[in-house]
Design a protein around this motif. Structure first.
Motif, PDB file in Angstrom:
ATOM      1  N   GLU A 174       0.808  -1.220   0.000  1.00 17.52           N
ATOM      2  CA  GLU A 174       0.000   0.000   0.000  1.00 17.52           C
ATOM      3  C   GLU A 174       0.841   1.270   0.000  1.00 17.52           C
ATOM      4  OE1 GLU A 174      -2.865  -0.009   3.143  1.00 17.52           O
ATOM      5  OE2 GLU A 174      -3.557  -2.018   2.653  1.00 17.52           O
ATOM      6  N   THR A 175       1.764   1.372   0.929  1.00 20.44           N
ATOM      7  CA  THR A 175       2.556   2.597   1.054  1.00 20.44           C
ATOM      8  C   THR A 175       3.843   2.488   0.240  1.00 20.44           C
ATOM      9  OG1 THR A 175       3.624   1.756   3.046  1.00 20.44           O
ATOM     10  CG2 THR A 175       1.680   3.139   3.350  1.00 20.44           C
ATOM     11  N   ILE A 176       4.323   3.638  -0.204  1.00 17.51           N
ATOM     12  CA  ILE A 176       5.553   3.685  -1.003  1.00 17.51           C
ATOM     13  C   ILE A 176       6.747   3.619  -0.059  1.00 17.51           C
ATOM     14  CG2 ILE A 176       6.923   5.092  -2.579  1.00 17.51           C
ATOM     15  CD1 ILE A 176       4.251   6.377  -3.474  1.00 17.51           C
ATOM     16  N   SER A 177       7.619   2.639  -0.271  1.00 16.15           N
ATOM     17  CA  SER A 177       8.835   2.557   0.545  1.00 16.15           C
ATOM     18  C   SER A 177       9.929   3.430  -0.078  1.00 16.15           C
ATOM     19  CB  SER A 177       9.315   1.111   0.671  1.00 16.15           C
ATOM     20  OG  SER A 177       9.654   0.576  -0.589  1.00 16.15           O
ATOM     21  N   HIS A 178       9.993   3.461  -1.406  1.00 15.87           N
ATOM     22  CA  HIS A 178      10.917   4.357  -2.101  1.00 15.87           C
ATOM     23  C   HIS A 178      10.536   4.392  -3.576  1.00 15.87           C
ATOM     24  CE1 HIS A 178      12.852   0.449  -2.763  1.00 15.87           C
ATOM     25  NE2 HIS A 178      13.460   0.998  -3.806  1.00 15.87           N
ATOM     26  N   ARG A 179      11.105   5.378  -4.279  1.00 18.46           N
ATOM     27  CA  ARG A 179      10.854   5.488  -5.712  1.00 18.46           C
ATOM     28  C   ARG A 179      12.152   5.695  -6.456  1.00 18.46           C
ATOM     29  NH1 ARG A 179       6.987  10.345  -7.006  1.00 18.46           N
ATOM     30  NH2 ARG A 179       8.451  10.924  -8.614  1.00 18.46           N
ATOM     31  N   VAL A 180      12.187   5.211  -7.682  1.00 20.67           N
ATOM     32  CA  VAL A 180      13.363   5.311  -8.538  1.00 20.67           C
ATOM     33  C   VAL A 180      12.941   6.076  -9.785  1.00 20.67           C
ATOM     34  CG1 VAL A 180      15.053   4.025  -9.903  1.00 20.67           C
ATOM     35  CG2 VAL A 180      14.310   3.142  -7.681  1.00 20.67           C
ATOM     36  N   GLU A 181      13.732   7.105 -10.133  1.00 20.33           N
ATOM     37  CA  GLU A 181      13.454   7.902 -11.321  1.00 20.33           C
ATOM     38  C   GLU A 181      14.604   7.740 -12.308  1.00 20.33           C
ATOM     39  OE1 GLU A 181      12.724  11.950 -10.224  1.00 20.33           O
ATOM     40  OE2 GLU A 181      11.099  11.424  -8.860  1.00 20.33           O
ATOM     41  N   VAL A 182      14.246   7.381 -13.540  1.00 26.09           N
ATOM     42  CA  VAL A 182      15.233   7.189 -14.593  1.00 26.09           C
ATOM     43  C   VAL A 182      14.877   8.118 -15.744  1.00 26.09           C
ATOM     44  CG1 VAL A 182      16.247   5.521 -16.199  1.00 26.09           C
ATOM     45  CG2 VAL A 182      15.507   4.776 -13.932  1.00 26.09           C
ATOM     46  N   PRO A 183      15.833   8.927 -16.217  1.00 27.30           N
ATOM     47  CA  PRO A 183      15.532   9.829 -17.332  1.00 27.30           C
ATOM     48  C   PRO A 183      15.090   9.058 -18.577  1.00 27.30           C
ATOM     49  CG  PRO A 183      17.681  10.323 -16.386  1.00 27.30           C
ATOM     50  CD  PRO A 183      17.205   9.064 -15.754  1.00 27.30           C
ATOM     51  N   VAL A 184      14.106   9.616 -19.266  1.00 23.99           N
ATOM     52  CA  VAL A 184      13.605   9.031 -20.507  1.00 23.99           C
ATOM     53  C   VAL A 184      13.855  10.037 -21.621  1.00 23.99           C
ATOM     54  CG1 VAL A 184      11.558   8.218 -21.731  1.00 23.99           C
ATOM     55  CG2 VAL A 184      11.805   7.753 -19.297  1.00 23.99           C
ATOM     56  N   MET A 185      14.488   9.594 -22.685  1.00 23.11           N
ATOM     57  CA  MET A 185      14.715  10.483 -23.823  1.00 23.11           C
ATOM     58  C   MET A 185      13.452  10.500 -24.675  1.00 23.11           C
ATOM     59  SD  MET A 185      18.607   9.644 -25.017  1.00 23.11           S
ATOM     60  CE  MET A 185      18.504  10.773 -26.365  1.00 23.11           C
ATOM     61  N   SER A 186      12.814  11.636 -24.758  1.00 20.67           N
ATOM     62  CA  SER A 186      11.607  11.735 -25.557  1.00 20.67           C
ATOM     63  C   SER A 186      11.920  11.924 -27.033  1.00 20.67           C
ATOM     64  CB  SER A 186      10.726  12.874 -25.053  1.00 20.67           C
ATOM     65  OG  SER A 186      11.439  14.082 -25.069  1.00 20.67           O
ATOM     66  N   GLU A 187      13.074  12.491 -27.328  1.00 19.70           N
ATOM     67  CA  GLU A 187      13.502  12.679 -28.709  1.00 19.70           C
ATOM     68  C   GLU A 187      14.938  12.203 -28.859  1.00 19.70           C
ATOM     69  OE1 GLU A 187      12.916  16.537 -30.350  1.00 19.70           O
ATOM     70  OE2 GLU A 187      10.998  16.805 -29.347  1.00 19.70           O
ATOM     71  N   ILE A 188      15.214  11.606 -30.007  1.00 18.37           N
ATOM     72  CA  ILE A 188      16.560  11.131 -30.299  1.00 18.37           C
ATOM     73  C   ILE A 188      17.276  12.208 -31.111  1.00 18.37           C
ATOM     74  CG2 ILE A 188      17.905   9.347 -31.468  1.00 18.37           C
ATOM     75  CD1 ILE A 188      15.472   7.500 -31.017  1.00 18.37           C
ATOM     76  N   PRO A 189      18.467  12.633 -30.664  1.00 21.17           N
ATOM     77  CA  PRO A 189      19.212  13.630 -31.431  1.00 21.17           C
ATOM     78  C   PRO A 189      19.458  13.149 -32.859  1.00 21.17           C
ATOM     79  CG  PRO A 189      20.245  13.234 -29.301  1.00 21.17           C
ATOM     80  CD  PRO A 189      19.165  12.217 -29.457  1.00 21.17           C
ATOM     81  N   GLU A 190      19.434  14.077 -33.809  1.00 20.06           N
ATOM     82  CA  GLU A 190      19.585  13.733 -35.228  1.00 20.06           C
ATOM     83  C   GLU A 190      20.905  13.039 -35.541  1.00 20.06           C
ATOM     84  OE1 GLU A 190      18.818  16.961 -37.878  1.00 20.06           O
ATOM     85  OE2 GLU A 190      17.043  17.588 -36.770  1.00 20.06           O
ATOM     86  N   ASP A 191      21.981  13.430 -34.860  1.00 17.22           N
ATOM     87  CA  ASP A 191      23.288  12.857 -35.172  1.00 17.22           C
ATOM     88  C   ASP A 191      23.537  11.517 -34.469  1.00 17.22           C
ATOM     89  OD1 ASP A 191      23.353  14.065 -32.684  1.00 17.22           O
ATOM     90  OD2 ASP A 191      25.438  14.700 -32.862  1.00 17.22           O
ATOM     91  N   GLU A 192      22.619  11.085 -33.631  1.00 21.10           N
ATOM     92  CA  GLU A 192      22.807   9.836 -32.908  1.00 21.10           C
ATOM     93  C   GLU A 192      22.270   8.664 -33.719  1.00 21.10           C
ATOM     94  OE1 GLU A 192      21.641   7.787 -28.655  1.00 21.10           O
ATOM     95  OE2 GLU A 192      21.673   9.949 -28.854  1.00 21.10           O
ATOM     96  N   VAL A 193      23.102   7.644 -33.854  1.00 19.27           N
ATOM     97  CA  VAL A 193      22.714   6.447 -34.586  1.00 19.27           C
ATOM     98  C   VAL A 193      22.386   5.348 -33.581  1.00 19.27           C
ATOM     99  CG1 VAL A 193      23.484   4.697 -36.226  1.00 19.27           C
ATOM    100  CG2 VAL A 193      24.207   7.074 -36.505  1.00 19.27           C
ATOM    101  N   ILE A 194      21.224   4.776 -33.735  1.00 24.31           N
ATOM    102  CA  ILE A 194      20.824   3.683 -32.853  1.00 24.31           C
ATOM    103  C   ILE A 194      21.138   2.374 -33.564  1.00 24.31           C
ATOM    104  CG2 ILE A 194      18.895   2.565 -31.682  1.00 24.31           C
ATOM    105  CD1 ILE A 194      17.590   5.322 -31.521  1.00 24.31           C
ATOM    106  N   PRO A 195      22.007   1.555 -32.974  1.00 29.47           N
ATOM    107  CA  PRO A 195      22.363   0.305 -33.643  1.00 29.47           C
ATOM    108  C   PRO A 195      21.159  -0.651 -33.683  1.00 29.47           C
ATOM    109  CG  PRO A 195      23.323   0.395 -31.455  1.00 29.47           C
ATOM    110  CD  PRO A 195      22.688   1.721 -31.712  1.00 29.47           C
TER     111      PRO A 195
END
Length: 83
Positions: free
Chosen positions: A23-44
């Motif tokens: 029921e109660t929150i013992s802790h929370r973890v926040e991880v950055p999410v990239m909403s946009e991929i930079p143009e020069d970045e290549v995703i393999p």
């Protein structure tokens, strides 16, 4: 026991809240999410399952051939043959 209570995205962060009692929150973890991929970045592109299997089969064949050659050389040495 630690369990995930809920997960959601807030302000470009993936938030995971954990609980011990359900029921109660013992802790929370926040991880950055990239909403946009930079143009020069290549995703393999990851290989498919079949491509990975084929690569492993090729490697296995190469190792088998190398072992066969080593066995042949050891057999020649054992029998007293030299090149």
């Amino acid at each position: 026991m630690l369990e995930v209570l809920r997960e959601y995205v807030e302000n470009d962060k993936q938030v995971t809240e954990y609980t011990r009692d359900g029921e109660t929150i013992s802790h929370r973890v926040e991880v950055p999410v990239m909403s946009e991929i930079p143009e020069d970045e290549v995703i393999p592109v990851q290989p498919t399952f079949n491509q990975r299997i084929e690569k492993l089969q090729e490697e296995n064949l190469q190792l088998s051939l190398a072992l066969a050659e080593m066995f042949e050389e050891l057999t020649k040495l054992k029998d007293g043959e030299t090149e």
